[in-house]
Design a protein around this motif. Sequence first.
Motif, PDB file in Angstrom:
ATOM      1  N   GLU A 353      -1.308  -7.621 -12.876  1.00  0.00           N
ATOM      2  CA  GLU A 353      -0.814  -6.935 -11.687  1.00  0.00           C
ATOM      3  C   GLU A 353      -1.926  -6.181 -10.960  1.00  0.00           C
ATOM      4  O   GLU A 353      -2.001  -6.205  -9.734  1.00  0.00           O
ATOM      5  N   LEU A 357      -3.041  -6.773  -7.184  1.00  0.00           N
ATOM      6  CA  LEU A 357      -3.017  -5.656  -6.251  1.00  0.00           C
ATOM      7  C   LEU A 357      -4.361  -5.480  -5.549  1.00  0.00           C
ATOM      8  O   LEU A 357      -4.425  -5.251  -4.341  1.00  0.00           O
ATOM      9  N   THR A 360      -5.607  -9.252  -3.475  1.00  0.00           N
ATOM     10  CA  THR A 360      -4.530 -10.058  -2.897  1.00  0.00           C
ATOM     11  C   THR A 360      -5.043 -11.024  -1.829  1.00  0.00           C
ATOM     12  O   THR A 360      -4.661 -12.195  -1.806  1.00  0.00           O
ATOM     13  N   GLN A 384       6.770  -4.820  -2.250  1.00  0.00           N
ATOM     14  CA  GLN A 384       6.515  -3.873  -3.333  1.00  0.00           C
ATOM     15  C   GLN A 384       7.194  -2.532  -3.067  1.00  0.00           C
ATOM     16  O   GLN A 384       7.735  -1.909  -3.993  1.00  0.00           O
ATOM     17  N   THR A 446       5.807  -9.747  -8.021  1.00  0.00           N
ATOM     18  CA  THR A 446       5.795  -8.321  -7.708  1.00  0.00           C
ATOM     19  C   THR A 446       7.134  -7.674  -8.026  1.00  0.00           C
ATOM     20  O   THR A 446       7.197  -6.579  -8.617  1.00  0.00           O
TER      21      THR A 446
END
Length: 541
Positions: A353, A357, A360, A384, A446
């Motif tokens: 993740e 983040l 991206t 998100q 997400t």
Amino acid sequence: MEEPTTLLNTRTHCRTPPLTGSGYPGATARHHTHWDNDRQPVPVKRSELDPPNYTTGNRTRATLIRSPARYLETKEADVIGLTSTLSSVCVGAVEGWTAAGIPYLQQPRNISENVTIAGISYEEGSWIGSLSPLGSLVGAIPAGYLANRIGRRAILLILGIPMLLGWIMIIFADHSIPMLYSARLILGFTCGVVTVASPLYTEEVADVSNRGALGIYMTITFAVGVFYVYLVGAVLPYFWMSIASTITPVIFVLTFFWMPESPIYLLTKDRVEDARKSLCWLRGVHLPIAETEDEFREMQSFVKGYQAKVSAPSNQSAYSNVRIFFKNFRTPATLKATCIIFGLMIFRQLCGEYAVLAYTVEMFSVSGSFLNPYTCTIIVGAIQVIAAYIPYYIVDRVGRRILLIVSGAGMGVSLLALVIRFYLVDKGVEISLMGWVPLIAVNIYTIAYCVGFGPLPWFMMPELLNNDAKGWVSSLAVCFNWALAFVVTKFYPIMMHVLGSEITYGSFFVICLLGTIFAIIFVPETVGKTREEIQIELSGK
């Protein structure tokens, strides 16, 4: 008719418009009444209430006209809760900046008509991305001491200075690697302190009835910070994106400046009257009422108990304390709870993740998405923010364990879809509509992360640990979390460059699969169980 007292309670359920003005900055005054012997409401003049007097008097005779049962109207409580968690916007902006910032820095640039300089390397980009979590790891260590020494509100306001300095350094750094490294390290350090001091302040100023809501705000404001940087990074050039990011600590300081210090912290410094005023301000009343006095006495009792425990003389040597520490750690319940928490932290970070983040734009660029990578990034940021709401409405209905299983499986399926897409792009195979797979897969990923492995390890930590182990295990878990974030952000771009997209995201898929199995086998369900029942289950009795 008896003289009205200055202590007010909330026994009526009448509504009345708020009045402006207060003896304490930012507080909201209201119409007040008391009752005559025929139980008829009689207005109390403003002059009868000033100056403040904290006598108790007859609590049934004076009434603060309020909405049912609580001190604040919902909108007022929301404003206070939102303001107390705005520091998370600054943290989100720092962590999301790399998504648009690093791709720009990696592009070649022309310094004249005939001279072109290469952009930063993958190695340099990996350090720019990873120095923030490394700084956060360093900042989290002294954060508790600083918050206790300086004050929760004070340390958060002071942090606005280094955070502003870090953004200014990024603005003027251009492609200067040493200055970029320094700026990211400074910003990371401030984020590390914020992640400890902000929840501490929020927990201490929150009313029992809205503590969960403030937890929602912290998660959502972090997502808003990420989304904000994604948005400005998509529509503004790099230089102006960095300037726009500088606004976040400025807005935080200007809004948070009007918040009072935590009443619990003030009580620890023997500032009793300041603590009482702070509590009244936070509960939206001009003068103490029955509920604020009850809550204030509870705070005093808590602080006195804590101070007595800390100041109690001990005849034990440092060696004895270490032995007690490890003896407590070896108890079956504590050992199992610690292993579960650290296991969840491992899968929480190594599932990728933080890499998604921070990188991206790059991910959408290499995946062959139909849409512009920056547009995809904006969509992911918006999703998100929305997904951050979900767990707080379903976590007590569905259960922690089930959500972790669904989360791990959802992330795994999404990552597998990305791996297939990367493979097809690498082989030059284009199938109709497959260009939408990256955007759909990342959004599902997400959402899955936000409903499970994102927030739930932090939710479950205080539920699984006994009181003796909460302090040191929580501190170790925070440091461990930032250390893993550093590892992921440092090695992700290197893995993408050396091993390729399929192997990198395939590794994340395997970790999600293992995390799902871990949740199925080892994680207990805690919903509907008392702390004693959880400890008994962990002990295997």
